[in-house]
Write a protein that holds these residues in place. Sequence first.
Motif, mmCIF file in Angstrom:
data_model
loop_
_atom_site.group_PDB
_atom_site.id
_atom_site.type_symbol
_atom_site.label_atom_id
_atom_site.label_comp_id
_atom_site.label_asym_id
_atom_site.label_seq_id
_atom_site.Cartn_x
_atom_site.Cartn_y
_atom_site.Cartn_z
ATOM 1 N N LEU A 16 32.648 -20.797 -20.637
ATOM 2 C CA LEU A 16 32.162 -21.821 -19.714
ATOM 3 C C LEU A 16 32.466 -23.239 -20.208
ATOM 4 N N LYS A 17 33.038 -23.304 -21.422
ATOM 5 C CA LYS A 17 33.394 -24.594 -22.020
ATOM 6 C C LYS A 17 32.181 -25.522 -22.102
ATOM 7 N N MET A 18 31.088 -24.971 -22.623
ATOM 8 C CA MET A 18 29.897 -25.784 -22.826
ATOM 9 C C MET A 18 29.305 -25.444 -24.187
ATOM 10 N N PRO A 19 28.720 -26.446 -24.842
ATOM 11 C CA PRO A 19 28.102 -26.186 -26.144
ATOM 12 C C PRO A 19 27.000 -25.126 -26.019
ATOM 13 N N LEU A 20 26.787 -24.392 -27.097
ATOM 14 C CA LEU A 20 25.785 -23.330 -27.104
ATOM 15 C C LEU A 20 24.399 -23.866 -26.748
ATOM 16 N N ASN A 21 24.087 -25.055 -27.234
ATOM 17 C CA ASN A 21 22.776 -25.644 -26.931
ATOM 18 C C ASN A 21 22.612 -25.908 -25.432
ATOM 19 N N THR A 22 23.664 -26.382 -24.796
ATOM 20 C CA THR A 22 23.634 -26.628 -23.352
ATOM 21 C C THR A 22 23.440 -25.309 -22.610
ATOM 22 N N LEU A 23 24.135 -24.280 -23.072
ATOM 23 C CA LEU A 23 24.005 -22.956 -22.475
ATOM 24 C C LEU A 23 22.560 -22.469 -22.595
ATOM 25 N N ARG A 24 21.963 -22.650 -23.768
ATOM 26 C CA ARG A 24 20.570 -22.232 -23.982
ATOM 27 C C ARG A 24 19.621 -22.930 -23.008
ATOM 28 N N MET A 25 19.808 -24.241 -22.859
ATOM 29 C CA MET A 25 18.925 -25.004 -21.961
ATOM 30 C C MET A 25 19.114 -24.573 -20.507
ATOM 31 N N ARG A 26 20.341 -24.342 -20.129
ATOM 32 C CA ARG A 26 20.620 -23.915 -18.750
ATOM 33 C C ARG A 26 20.007 -22.538 -18.486
ATOM 34 N N ALA A 27 20.143 -21.634 -19.443
ATOM 35 C CA ALA A 27 19.549 -20.302 -19.311
ATOM 36 C C ALA A 27 18.024 -20.397 -19.260
ATOM 37 N N LEU A 28 17.450 -21.260 -20.068
ATOM 38 C CA LEU A 28 15.990 -21.444 -20.068
ATOM 39 C C LEU A 28 15.507 -21.918 -18.699
ATOM 40 N N ARG A 29 16.194 -22.908 -18.137
ATOM 41 C CA ARG A 29 15.789 -23.417 -16.817
ATOM 42 C C ARG A 29 15.929 -22.349 -15.737
ATOM 43 N N LEU A 30 17.001 -21.607 -15.796
ATOM 44 C CA LEU A 30 17.194 -20.521 -14.826
ATOM 45 C C LEU A 30 16.111 -19.452 -14.969
ATOM 46 N N ARG A 31 15.806 -19.087 -16.209
ATOM 47 C CA ARG A 31 14.775 -18.073 -16.448
ATOM 48 C C ARG A 31 13.417 -18.550 -15.935
ATOM 49 N N GLU A 32 13.097 -19.822 -16.157
ATOM 50 C CA GLU A 32 11.828 -20.364 -15.674
ATOM 51 C C GLU A 32 11.750 -20.297 -14.149
ATOM 52 N N ARG A 33 12.848 -20.651 -13.478
ATOM 53 C CA ARG A 33 12.873 -20.576 -12.005
ATOM 54 C C ARG A 33 12.738 -19.137 -11.528
ATOM 55 N N LEU A 34 13.396 -18.232 -12.219
ATOM 56 C CA LEU A 34 13.298 -16.813 -11.854
ATOM 57 C C LEU A 34 11.875 -16.292 -12.048
ATOM 58 N N GLN A 35 11.216 -16.710 -13.120
ATOM 59 C CA GLN A 35 9.845 -16.264 -13.370
ATOM 60 C C GLN A 35 8.908 -16.718 -12.254
ATOM 61 N N VAL A 36 9.058 -17.954 -11.827
ATOM 62 C CA VAL A 36 8.229 -18.475 -10.737
ATOM 63 C C VAL A 36 8.516 -17.692 -9.457
ATOM 64 N N CYS A 37 9.783 -17.475 -9.169
ATOM 65 C CA CYS A 37 10.182 -16.751 -7.966
ATOM 66 C C CYS A 37 9.628 -15.326 -7.971
ATOM 67 N N VAL A 38 9.759 -14.628 -9.101
ATOM 68 C CA VAL A 38 9.271 -13.246 -9.194
ATOM 69 C C VAL A 38 7.753 -13.203 -9.049
ATOM 70 N N THR A 39 7.055 -14.128 -9.694
ATOM 71 C CA THR A 39 5.598 -14.195 -9.577
ATOM 72 C C THR A 39 5.180 -14.402 -8.131
ATOM 73 N N ASP A 40 5.833 -15.349 -7.457
ATOM 74 C CA ASP A 40 5.525 -15.595 -6.040
ATOM 75 C C ASP A 40 5.816 -14.376 -5.187
ATOM 76 N N CYS A 41 6.932 -13.722 -5.443
ATOM 77 C CA CYS A 41 7.316 -12.533 -4.699
ATOM 78 C C CYS A 41 6.267 -11.425 -4.867
ATOM 79 N N LEU A 42 5.823 -11.233 -6.097
ATOM 80 C CA LEU A 42 4.827 -10.175 -6.365
ATOM 81 C C LEU A 42 3.504 -10.475 -5.668
#
Length: 72
Positions: A43-69
């Motif tokens: 993806l041509k991005m630093p590992l730290n940037t990748l970590r932050m992007r994954a963290l934000r995505l995971r947080e959004r997914l957690q909220v979405c799954v909680t709401d869905c449940l």
Amino acid sequence: PRSECLKRCLEGHTPDNRELILKYYQGEKGEKIENRRNLSERLKMPLNTLRMRALRLRERLQVCVTDCLKEL
């Protein structure tokens, strides 16, 4: 129900973001680390940037799954 909600929530993201989050958590121990390093290079991005992007995505997914449940 939880996996169905996760599937629905993943479908709400772009294909790139779906691929990123799925590949980010793929593998065990050393394999996971190597997968993340490869993903970062591809993806041509630093590992730290990748970590932050994954963290934000995971947080959004957690909220979405909680709401869905709650809706079930």
